[in-house]
Scaffold this motif. Structure first.
Motif, PDB file in Angstrom:
ATOM      1  N   ASP A 182       4.700   6.490  10.866  1.00  0.00           N
ATOM      2  CA  ASP A 182       5.043   7.763  11.492  1.00  0.00           C
ATOM      3  C   ASP A 182       4.798   7.595  12.987  1.00  0.00           C
ATOM      4  N   GLU A 183       4.823   8.669  13.733  1.00  0.00           N
ATOM      5  CA  GLU A 183       4.737   8.530  15.194  1.00  0.00           C
ATOM      6  C   GLU A 183       3.379   8.017  15.669  1.00  0.00           C
ATOM      7  N   GLY A 184       2.374   8.073  14.813  1.00  0.00           N
ATOM      8  CA  GLY A 184       1.048   7.636  15.240  1.00  0.00           C
ATOM      9  C   GLY A 184       0.453   6.497  14.434  1.00  0.00           C
ATOM     10  N   HIS A 185       1.192   6.010  13.428  1.00  0.00           N
ATOM     11  CA  HIS A 185       0.630   4.988  12.547  1.00  0.00           C
ATOM     12  C   HIS A 185       1.668   3.935  12.175  1.00  0.00           C
ATOM     13  N   ALA A 186       1.160   2.788  11.780  1.00  0.00           N
ATOM     14  CA  ALA A 186       2.022   1.714  11.289  1.00  0.00           C
ATOM     15  C   ALA A 186       1.361   1.076  10.078  1.00  0.00           C
ATOM     16  N   VAL A 187       2.170   0.381   9.305  1.00  0.00           N
ATOM     17  CA  VAL A 187       1.684  -0.369   8.147  1.00  0.00           C
ATOM     18  C   VAL A 187       1.790  -1.842   8.508  1.00  0.00           C
ATOM     19  N   VAL A 188       0.704  -2.601   8.345  1.00  0.00           N
ATOM     20  CA  VAL A 188       0.677  -4.000   8.771  1.00  0.00           C
ATOM     21  C   VAL A 188       0.050  -4.850   7.677  1.00  0.00           C
ATOM     22  N   THR A 189       0.418  -6.115   7.621  1.00  0.00           N
ATOM     23  CA  THR A 189      -0.162  -7.014   6.635  1.00  0.00           C
ATOM     24  C   THR A 189      -1.645  -7.250   6.906  1.00  0.00           C
ATOM     25  N   ILE A 190      -2.402  -7.389   5.833  1.00  0.00           N
ATOM     26  CA  ILE A 190      -3.828  -7.672   5.929  1.00  0.00           C
ATOM     27  C   ILE A 190      -4.020  -9.145   6.275  1.00  0.00           C
ATOM     28  N   SER A 191      -4.989  -9.433   7.090  1.00  0.00           N
ATOM     29  CA  SER A 191      -5.249 -10.794   7.559  1.00  0.00           C
ATOM     30  C   SER A 191      -5.525 -11.748   6.401  1.00  0.00           C
ATOM     31  N   GLY A 192      -4.962 -12.958   6.504  1.00  0.00           N
ATOM     32  CA  GLY A 192      -5.268 -14.017   5.565  1.00  0.00           C
ATOM     33  C   GLY A 192      -4.493 -14.006   4.270  1.00  0.00           C
ATOM     34  N   ARG A 193      -3.600 -13.054   4.069  1.00  0.00           N
ATOM     35  CA  ARG A 193      -2.836 -12.989   2.829  1.00  0.00           C
ATOM     36  C   ARG A 193      -1.632 -13.930   2.885  1.00  0.00           C
ATOM     37  N   ASP A 194      -1.290 -14.510   1.752  1.00  0.00           N
ATOM     38  CA  ASP A 194      -0.110 -15.368   1.660  1.00  0.00           C
ATOM     39  C   ASP A 194       1.125 -14.491   1.793  1.00  0.00           C
ATOM     40  N   LYS A 195       1.854 -14.652   2.905  1.00  0.00           N
ATOM     41  CA  LYS A 195       2.964 -13.749   3.177  1.00  0.00           C
ATOM     42  C   LYS A 195       4.142 -13.925   2.216  1.00  0.00           C
ATOM     43  N   GLY A 196       4.184 -15.073   1.522  1.00  0.00           N
ATOM     44  CA  GLY A 196       5.231 -15.280   0.544  1.00  0.00           C
ATOM     45  C   GLY A 196       4.926 -14.666  -0.803  1.00  0.00           C
ATOM     46  N   ARG A 197       3.701 -14.145  -0.958  1.00  0.00           N
ATOM     47  CA  ARG A 197       3.283 -13.560  -2.236  1.00  0.00           C
ATOM     48  C   ARG A 197       2.687 -12.174  -2.037  1.00  0.00           C
ATOM     49  N   LEU A 198       3.208 -11.448  -1.103  1.00  0.00           N
ATOM     50  CA  LEU A 198       2.658 -10.131  -0.798  1.00  0.00           C
ATOM     51  C   LEU A 198       2.931  -9.131  -1.915  1.00  0.00           C
ATOM     52  N   GLY A 199       1.928  -8.288  -2.154  1.00  0.00           N
ATOM     53  CA  GLY A 199       2.084  -7.147  -3.036  1.00  0.00           C
ATOM     54  C   GLY A 199       1.811  -5.885  -2.239  1.00  0.00           C
ATOM     55  N   ILE A 200       1.924  -4.741  -2.880  1.00  0.00           N
ATOM     56  CA  ILE A 200       1.757  -3.482  -2.154  1.00  0.00           C
ATOM     57  C   ILE A 200       0.311  -3.272  -1.703  1.00  0.00           C
ATOM     58  N   ASP A 201      -0.632  -4.029  -2.267  1.00  0.00           N
ATOM     59  CA  ASP A 201      -2.033  -3.908  -1.853  1.00  0.00           C
ATOM     60  C   ASP A 201      -2.391  -4.871  -0.730  1.00  0.00           C
ATOM     61  N   ASP A 202      -1.410  -5.585  -0.208  1.00  0.00           N
ATOM     62  CA  ASP A 202      -1.665  -6.558   0.851  1.00  0.00           C
ATOM     63  C   ASP A 202      -1.314  -6.033   2.232  1.00  0.00           C
ATOM     64  N   VAL A 203      -1.151  -4.721   2.334  1.00  0.00           N
ATOM     65  CA  VAL A 203      -0.892  -4.082   3.625  1.00  0.00           C
ATOM     66  C   VAL A 203      -1.900  -2.965   3.830  1.00  0.00           C
ATOM     67  N   MET A 204      -2.006  -2.515   5.071  1.00  0.00           N
ATOM     68  CA  MET A 204      -2.941  -1.439   5.395  1.00  0.00           C
ATOM     69  C   MET A 204      -2.372  -0.586   6.526  1.00  0.00           C
ATOM     70  N   VAL A 205      -2.942   0.581   6.700  1.00  0.00           N
ATOM     71  CA  VAL A 205      -2.505   1.498   7.753  1.00  0.00           C
ATOM     72  C   VAL A 205      -3.401   1.326   8.975  1.00  0.00           C
ATOM     73  N   VAL A 206      -2.780   1.301  10.155  1.00  0.00           N
ATOM     74  CA  VAL A 206      -3.519   1.285  11.418  1.00  0.00           C
ATOM     75  C   VAL A 206      -2.908   2.328  12.348  1.00  0.00           C
ATOM     76  N   ASP A 207      -3.688   2.765  13.340  1.00  0.00           N
ATOM     77  CA  ASP A 207      -3.101   3.624  14.353  1.00  0.00           C
ATOM     78  C   ASP A 207      -2.443   2.734  15.398  1.00  0.00           C
ATOM     79  N   LEU A 208      -1.804   3.334  16.391  1.00  0.00           N
ATOM     80  CA  LEU A 208      -1.042   2.532  17.340  1.00  0.00           C
ATOM     81  C   LEU A 208      -1.912   1.798  18.356  1.00  0.00           C
ATOM     82  N   ASP A 209      -3.223   1.934  18.215  1.00  0.00           N
ATOM     83  CA  ASP A 209      -4.153   1.095  18.969  1.00  0.00           C
ATOM     84  C   ASP A 209      -4.672  -0.049  18.106  1.00  0.00           C
TER      85      ASP A 209
END
Length: 236
Positions: free
Chosen positions: A64-91
């Motif tokens: 949304d205008e104040g948040h983004a969804v980003v991959t969690i550090s250290g996860r295998d990007k070729g085997r991502l699941g829905i639990d391998d991302v997290m929400v952060v603010d724009l900072d």
């Protein structure tokens, strides 16, 4: 003598823990799940191409205008699941999670802050991207000209112009990289993506499909530029 009271936690730690436990009722969980699925699908495809070796790379989408969804550090990007991302603010601060976001989250958030229309960011480490970043590092830029696929980049209508893809010096100090990108933009230069020397590429778009198109176009054109070098042509 009276003993002065001292807080058990530093202000920084307190704020971090507060953000991690913040009430996330304002987050659209349906949209979050949709972003997670798109990011995971992109990771599987790019991983299958060999563009995300050894858990490298990171992906994100604007939530949304104040948040983004980003991959969690250290996860295998070729085997991502829905639990391998997290929400952060724009900072880049974690929201509702104690997980650690990708190390280069600051670069993703910079794109969302500087480009209101940006909806997805892809960062990959293909062999072509990495070799090109080293070859063109001394020039500080790859000048793409005459390639029909330049038109795959949003806003580019002809192969006749020159599309500049800057190459920034690599560093583990993310604020330094952020300042380098800001300096390019503040100089009034167009920016559709960039390379980091010995590292990889950043590309983005209005949505995941456009970001993927831009990434694929840059990969193809960089490969063509390197082929010309192999054939004895002077790099642009």
């Amino acid at each position: 003598m009276k003993r002065r009271w001292a807080p058990r936690y530093s202000t920084e730690r307190f704020n971090t823990e507060r953000r991690a436990t913040i009430d996330t009722h304002a987050i659209d969980t349906g949209q979050l799940a949709a972003c997670a699925r798109e990011i995971a699908a992109a990771g599987r495809e790019l991983g299958a191409r060999g563009w995300t070796p050894a858990t490298s790379s990171n992906f994100s989408m604007r939530l949304d205008e104040g948040h983004a969804v980003v991959t969690i550090s250290g996860r295998d990007k070729g085997r991502l699941g829905i639990d391998d991302v997290m929400v952060v603010d724009l900072d880049g601060h974690a929201i509702g999670s104690t997980s650690k976001p990708s190390a280069e989250t600051a670069l993703h958030m910079q794109v969302y802050r500087r480009f209101a229309e940006a909806g997805a960011v892809l960062h990959t480490h293909s062999r072509t991207q990495t070799v090109a970043s080293r070859w063109f590092a001394a020039d500080g830029v790859v000048r793409l000209s005459g390639w029909e696929l330049q038109k795959a980049i949003a806003g580019t209508r002809s192969h006749e112009g020159t599309l500049e893809l800057p190459v920034f010096a690599n560093t583990q100090d993310m604020p330094v990289l952020v300042r380098a990108v800001d300096a390019w933009l503040d100089a009034g230069k167009p920016l559709h993506g960039y390379l980091i020397d010995g590292h990889g590429i950043y590309a983005w778009g209005r949505d995941m499909a456009e970001a993927h198109r831009h990434l694929e176009a840059f990969e193809f054109m960089l490969g063509c530029e390197l082929d010309l070098v192999t054939l004895g042509r002077t790099p642009r």
